[in-house]
Design an enzyme around this catalytic site. Sequence first.
Site, short mmCIF file in Angstrom:
data_model
loop_
_atom_site.label_atom_id
_atom_site.label_comp_id
_atom_site.label_asym_id
_atom_site.label_seq_id
_atom_site.Cartn_x
_atom_site.Cartn_y
_atom_site.Cartn_z
CB SER B 207 5.33 -2.59 -1.50
OG SER B 207 5.80 -1.61 -0.92
NE ARG B 211 -0.04 -1.49 -2.01
CZ ARG B 211 1.30 -0.73 -1.36
NH1 ARG B 211 0.97 0.03 -2.18
NH2 ARG B 211 1.74 -1.86 -0.21
CG ASN B 215 -3.24 -2.32 -8.67
OD1 ASN B 215 -4.65 -2.84 -8.64
ND2 ASN B 215 -2.70 -2.48 -7.58
#
Lengths: 156, 291
Positions: B207, B211, B215
């Site tokens: 994660s 992440r 993004n």
Amino acid sequence: MNINLTLIVQMLVFATLVFAVMKWVWPVILGAMEERERRIAEGLAAAEKGEEALAAARGQADAIIREARERAGQIIDHAQHRANDLVEQAKGTASTEGARLIAAAHQQIELDTTHARESLRREVAGIAVDAAAKLLGREIDAQKHADLLDRLAAEV
Amino acid sequence: MTTMVAEDSGGATEYILHHQTFLSNKAPHGIVDFSVVNYDTVFFSVLLAAVFFGLFWLVARKATAGVPGKVQNFVELIVSFVDTQVRDTFHGSSRLIAPLALTIFCWVWLFNFMDLVPVDLLPWAARGAGLEHLKVVPSTDLNATFALSLTVFVLIIFYSVKMKGLVGFVSEFVLQPFRVKNVFLQIPLSLVNLVLESVTFLARPVSLALRLYGNLYAGEMIFLLLAALTLSVGFENLHSVGGAVGTVLGVIAQAILGFIWAGFHVLIITLQAFIFMVLTIVYLSMAHEHH
């Protein structure tokens, strides 16, 4: 998009970078910041202490000034008393001296008057003898008639 | 800066695909291929590491406990910000975690900041130097984000074993969250625990990496789309009046939209760097804590 050798290279770069930061950057900068914090704390404490000392010194100075004022008042009072005393004393001395001078002058005057009277009496007696001798036509022996002359002079 | 749209007359798709290709020693085969190296990712991350370390090291060399200069002030601002974050979350004593957090925050921020460099500027310059492809944002490379998260993952395992012992570390996988006094009942529950905890544990590096990657990938994609769509009319239309007007309007539209998105993106890149740092601190402080 795939996973490749870049991953391993990046991990090595990352590990090296973290090690370098841990060794040569973080402790130095944080150390400087903590040192500054300590100095500021010390400075503030010193300032507080200085303020306390200033307050104490002010109190002391006030006490000293109050004492000095009291002393000065006392000294002025004392001086005034002393001056009054001196004036009184001088007045006393002066009046005594004046009285003495007046008395001396009186005495002198009396003495002079007596002298003048004495010499006047003698002169008058002389004149009287002269006049009597002329009237009698002869010399009156001063020695013989001294008592007479004296009685005459006393009467004048 | 978006002249490539016109030159790659294949259109927006080709333009975007071109921008998604790394400068590497050879084309990769499959999802995992350890014979490939992305030169651009390595080059820019080493360059940014040098920028970060150079600035902080210069400041550290001249660091004074007296009145700090402007640069030292700036560096100290970041250092004290990171230090506060570490102190708030991590209550043990470790010489590693704070410098690690600082490195992650600054390095990842610089990775992300490369996204604000106009998307075509450096690839265009690279093309001038004879390089066909160039990806300038290291955090849009899964290798870079996974390199960070896997290093953190290794540290999590290292500190967990160091602080709790191997037995303590393993027992965390089987004794929580479900724990009962009955031994026979505990055995099936432990199997459930093992599945749950393993997923939780393994999800951390994944994660973290995804992440950040997601993004920044999305952010870059928006810039690419803005460039591709507003200038899809292309410069070859300049010979006609209508085409010229369209191109001018496209340039203006791209400037305005790019500016707005860059404004949002400044917040995103900072937030993502911050999240990566905070989660690293949280995971490592969990590794230090006894349950």
